[in-house]
Write a protein that holds these residues in place. Structure first.
Motif, short mmCIF file in Angstrom:
data_model
loop_
_atom_site.label_atom_id
_atom_site.label_comp_id
_atom_site.label_asym_id
_atom_site.label_seq_id
_atom_site.Cartn_x
_atom_site.Cartn_y
_atom_site.Cartn_z
N MET A 85 -7.60 -3.37 3.94
CA MET A 85 -8.70 -2.61 4.32
C MET A 85 -9.49 -2.04 3.12
SD MET A 85 -8.70 0.68 6.95
CE MET A 85 -10.34 1.59 7.21
N LEU A 86 -8.55 -1.58 2.06
CA LEU A 86 -9.11 -1.08 0.92
C LEU A 86 -9.65 -2.23 -0.24
CD1 LEU A 86 -6.14 1.31 -0.18
CD2 LEU A 86 -8.45 1.80 0.99
N ALA A 87 -8.87 -3.27 -0.11
CA ALA A 87 -9.71 -4.52 -1.01
C ALA A 87 -10.87 -4.86 -0.24
CB ALA A 87 -8.29 -5.47 -0.88
N TYR A 88 -10.91 -4.99 1.01
CA TYR A 88 -12.11 -5.58 1.65
C TYR A 88 -13.17 -4.68 1.36
CZ TYR A 88 -15.03 -7.76 5.20
OH TYR A 88 -16.03 -8.50 5.91
N ALA A 89 -12.97 -3.43 1.08
CA ALA A 89 -14.15 -2.41 0.82
C ALA A 89 -14.58 -2.33 -0.52
CB ALA A 89 -13.65 -1.14 1.16
N THR A 90 -13.71 -3.11 -1.53
CA THR A 90 -14.20 -3.23 -2.98
C THR A 90 -14.30 -4.50 -3.50
OG1 THR A 90 -11.63 -2.86 -3.38
CG2 THR A 90 -13.01 -0.81 -3.44
N GLU A 91 -14.43 -4.87 -4.86
CA GLU A 91 -14.72 -6.31 -5.10
C GLU A 91 -13.71 -6.37 -6.68
OE1 GLU A 91 -16.62 -8.45 -4.11
OE2 GLU A 91 -17.52 -7.30 -2.60
N HIS A 92 -13.22 -5.55 -7.11
CA HIS A 92 -12.54 -5.70 -8.64
C HIS A 92 -11.48 -4.86 -8.55
CE1 HIS A 92 -16.11 -7.95 -9.65
NE2 HIS A 92 -16.89 -6.60 -9.29
N ILE A 93 -11.21 -3.82 -8.14
CA ILE A 93 -10.10 -3.06 -8.52
C ILE A 93 -8.84 -3.48 -7.83
CG2 ILE A 93 -10.56 -1.29 -6.38
CD1 ILE A 93 -9.88 1.13 -8.15
N GLY A 94 -7.63 -3.21 -8.46
CA GLY A 94 -6.44 -3.79 -8.21
C GLY A 94 -5.94 -2.60 -6.94
N ILE A 95 -5.27 -3.16 -6.07
CA ILE A 95 -4.28 -2.45 -5.09
C ILE A 95 -2.98 -2.54 -5.05
CG2 ILE A 95 -4.46 -1.43 -2.66
CD1 ILE A 95 -7.15 -1.15 -3.91
N VAL A 96 -2.15 -1.61 -5.44
CA VAL A 96 -0.69 -1.62 -5.49
C VAL A 96 0.10 -0.94 -4.28
CG1 VAL A 96 1.30 -1.22 -6.89
CG2 VAL A 96 -1.03 -1.68 -8.19
N GLY A 97 0.83 -1.72 -3.57
CA GLY A 97 1.51 -1.03 -2.45
C GLY A 97 3.09 -1.16 -2.81
N THR A 98 3.58 -0.19 -2.27
CA THR A 98 5.17 0.16 -2.50
C THR A 98 5.96 -0.68 -1.48
OG1 THR A 98 4.82 1.97 -3.76
CG2 THR A 98 7.02 1.81 -2.79
N ALA A 99 6.91 -1.37 -1.77
CA ALA A 99 7.89 -1.88 -0.65
C ALA A 99 9.34 -1.86 -1.30
CB ALA A 99 7.40 -3.30 -0.26
N SER A 100 10.29 -1.50 -0.44
CA SER A 100 11.66 -1.52 -0.96
C SER A 100 12.45 -2.52 -1.00
CB SER A 100 12.25 -0.40 -0.15
OG SER A 100 13.76 -0.24 -0.47
N THR A 101 13.22 -2.99 -2.34
CA THR A 101 14.30 -4.08 -2.06
C THR A 101 15.52 -3.80 -1.27
OG1 THR A 101 15.14 -3.24 -4.30
CG2 THR A 101 13.08 -4.85 -4.23
N THR A 102 15.43 -2.47 -0.93
CA THR A 102 16.84 -2.24 -0.29
C THR A 102 16.74 -2.36 1.53
OG1 THR A 102 17.47 -0.42 -1.59
CG2 THR A 102 18.49 -0.34 0.37
N MET A 105 21.89 1.75 8.33
CA MET A 105 22.97 2.01 7.13
C MET A 105 23.40 3.33 7.28
SD MET A 105 20.77 0.07 4.40
CE MET A 105 21.99 0.27 2.99
N GLU A 106 24.53 3.85 6.90
CA GLU A 106 24.97 5.31 6.92
C GLU A 106 24.44 5.83 5.54
OE1 GLU A 106 26.31 8.40 8.66
OE2 GLU A 106 26.51 6.23 9.52
N LYS A 107 24.38 5.24 4.21
CA LYS A 107 24.05 5.66 3.24
C LYS A 107 23.37 4.60 2.38
CE LYS A 107 28.51 6.13 0.91
NZ LYS A 107 29.36 7.20 0.33
N LEU A 108 22.84 5.06 1.16
CA LEU A 108 22.35 4.18 0.24
C LEU A 108 23.43 3.74 -0.38
CD1 LEU A 108 19.06 5.56 -1.07
CD2 LEU A 108 19.29 3.61 0.31
N PRO A 109 23.39 2.38 -0.67
CA PRO A 109 24.42 1.79 -1.99
C PRO A 109 24.30 2.69 -3.09
CG PRO A 109 23.17 -0.03 -1.12
CD PRO A 109 22.36 1.22 -0.58
#
Length: 434
Positions: free
Chosen positions: A88-105, A145-149
């Motif tokens: 949605m944010l990218a469609y509203a713009t032309e050049h700016i980068g959009i960085v999203g967070t996602a967990s490897t865990t 999971m009970e807790k994080l590694p």
């Protein structure tokens, strides 16, 4: 001008904007994300390189064993998932980068590789992935999971995770799609191959079923502060966010990351380090100082905000500690260890209540008019060596965003310190263009 041009980013999340003034309906309507569309458009016009969206996967109830303070402050919950909002944010713009967070865990490697490959396609090569290993047992409990590694094991898993997703992104060669009406072939099967990964933590056959994306892989962002985190970032990241304490801490961090990158055989200029700041801006110096004084006067709210921070990202319940004493040396965390060490330095020998009530999360203090702050940022970049700043405000407001984009950014631009346009199509190329 003393410093060479540098870059600007925004570090935030998809939580409610400022609601305590009662001057806006944004606090009730923000969940349709149009508030953030307005925000990212303002930033693109102002010369920002990117917007980075933090994320977490729980409602924290660490402080005093209840979610009351977390939900009262609305700093980490409620919030939206940044990954679908990127489009949605990218469609509203032309050049700016959009960085999203996602967990490897919590993400499976194949799903993450496919998701961010898709996002890189639909944003026309403007997406970034902020790699986190997560830091909360409450989040782990939402995924069976009970807790994080343990902290270093999470980084070990993340190292293999990045290897897997990189192999998946490369499982389609750049010229695999031929779309040849004569031969009747759309894609060349000899240029699409399984990865057959069998490691300690993951087993993934591949190949990806999305074609190679415009950037090949998204821009990789990381926030490593511990020794293990710094190594991981220096090996893998295109950009880092960090909150070291003061100019000397900023310089030490950047120099250290660049040295580690060279140790991994990388060109250190490929990695851009962004220092988190939270300017207090006024049309006059007196106005800015009055804003700073008002912030410091709201001591109870500031204290509660820092308790939410500590509980959410380090799972430390400060309610069981004496607020009239410094942080005990015995307190440890399995969460953000480097951040915790940095915060203990900022606290110094002060009591928990005194330090937390006066604390503003930032690498350096910036208070004054747009021109004064622009000069301070200029001098900081000259001393540190580069590469840019990342603004933080929690909660955000339209007023504060425009103080940055319509006040500070023009002052920086007059000095030739930030970009006036985007020379390249893709995020990574723009990031490395100066």
């Amino acid at each position: 001008m003393a410093a060479t041009p540098f870059r600007l980013g925004w570090f935030g999340n998809l939580t409610t904007p400022e609601w305590r003034t009662g001057w806006s309906n944004d606090a009730l309507s923000w969940t349709d994300a149009r508030y953030y569309v307005d925000m990212v458009r303002d930033m693109e016009r102002a010369g920002f390189d990117f917007m980075m969206l933090e994320d977490s996967l729980m409602v924290s109830d660490v402080y005093a064993g209840t979610a009351e303070l977390e939900l009262k402050m609305a700093m980490y919950a409620p919030k939206l998932d940044p990954v679908p909002v990127i489009s949605m944010l990218a469609y509203a713009t032309e050049h700016i980068g959009i960085v999203g967070t996602a967990s490897t865990t919590f993400y499976p490697p194949y799903l993450l590789a496919r998701t961010f490959s898709t996002l890189d396609h639909v944003t026309r090569g403007r997406v970034g992935w902020n790699i986190v290993t997560s830091s909360e047992d409450r989040a782990a409990q939402n995924f069976g999971m009970e807790k994080l590694p343990e902290h270093d094991l999470r980084y070990e898993i993340a190292e293999e995770f990045v290897d897997v997703v990189t192999a998946l992104w490369e499982s389609w060669e750049p010229d695999a799609i031929v779309a040849d009406p004569v031969s009747g072939y759309y894609a060349d099967h000899t240029k699409v191959a399984p990865i057959h990964h069998e490691g300690k933590h993951f087993k993934v056959r591949g190949p990806l079923n999305t074609p190679r994306s415009p950037q090949g892989r998204p821009v990789i962002c990381q926030a490593g502060a511990s020794p293990r985190g710094r190594d991981f970032a220096a090996k893998n990241a295109d950009m880092l966010l960090c909150i070291p304490n003061g100019l000397d801490g900023m310089k030490e961090y950047r120099d250290d990351i660049r040295a580690r990158a060279e140790g991994f055989g990388r060109d250190p200029d490929e990695i851009k380090v962004f220092f988190v700041v939270a300017p207090i801006i006024g049309r006059t110096t007196d106005e800015a100082l009055a804003k700073q004084a008002a912030f410091r006067a709201d001591r109870q709210r500031n204290f509660e905000a820092q308790m939410v921070h500590f509980a959410a990202i380090m799972e430390i319940d400060f309610s069981v500690l004496d607020p009239d004493q410094p942080i005990p040396d015995t307190v440890t965390t399995n969460g953000h260890q480097g951040t915790f060490e940095g915060w203990k330095q900022v606290f110094g020998g002060r009591t928990i209540k005194e330090a937390a009530s006066d604390m503003r999360v930032a690498s350096m203090e910036l208070v004054g008019t747009p021109d004064h702050i622009a000069d301070q940022m200029d001098k900081a970049m000259e001393y540190v060596g580069g590469d840019g700043f990342m603004f933080l405000a929690q909660p955000t407001s339209r007023q504060y965003i425009r103080e940055i984009t319509e006040g500070l950014c023009p002052a920086l631009r007059r000095r030739g310190l930030i970009r006036t346009g985007f020379a390249h199509e893709h995020f990574r190329d723009n990031l490395r263009s100066f």
